[in-house]
Design an enzyme around this catalytic site. Structure first.
Site: not given
Length: 160
Positions: A78, A112-113, A127
């Site tokens: 959400h 999840m965040e 990276d």
């Protein structure tokens, strides 16, 4: 016949859970992960010697963006109005740990965040350092603690 899974509809296809009837509560989550680096990579990060810039400063912004954009990446997550995102990086020998703490007032959790934030932060380190070190390993991403919501609190038992 209704599916037994909360994220499946009557046709057994994925759906986002309806949280409209849930109570708003203060929710927090802390997630952590690490990236394993070579000694010279650690030193280059600390000495700000990488051509792409200040690795930890940029990775911190990436971790914040990762937490904020979680629902854009995880299909059933959400969109949440996050009230706080804190990012901490810490070296332990040749390992760099990233910890992200997220909080909000909401109807669904922020685990999840926090996990997305850790992932984005560590991927950014990779990276930015890959020209120097292609042997890096990102691992051990996990939820350390969560508070709030119907399922109650969780604290990981193991020491990290």
């Amino acid at each position: 016949m209704a599916s037994q899974f909360t994220h499946m509809d009557e046709n057994n296809r994925g759906q986002m859970v309806d949280v409209s009837q849930k109570e708003v509560s203060h929710r927090t989550a802390i997630a952590q992960g690490r990236i394993r680096l070579r000694e010279e990579t650690v030193q280059a990060i600390k000495d700000l010697k990488l051509k792409k810039g200040d690795v930890l400063a940029i990775a911190q912004v990436a971790a914040i963006q990762g937490a904020k954009k979680c629902s854009d990446l995880i299909p059933m997550a959400h969109p949440l109005f996050l009230s706080s995102i804190k990012v901490n990086f810490e070296f332990e020998e040749n390992d760099l740990y990233c910890q992200v703490t997220v909080s909000c007032q909401g109807k669904t959790g922020v685990e999840m965040e926090a996990l997305s934030g850790v992932s984005a932060g560590l991927l950014t380190v990779y990276d930015m350092c890959k020209a120097l070190d292609k042997s890096m390993i990102i691992d051990d991403i996990k939820l350390m603690k969560k508070t709030g919501g119907k399922s109650g609190d969780f604290v990981r038992e193991e020491n990290v």
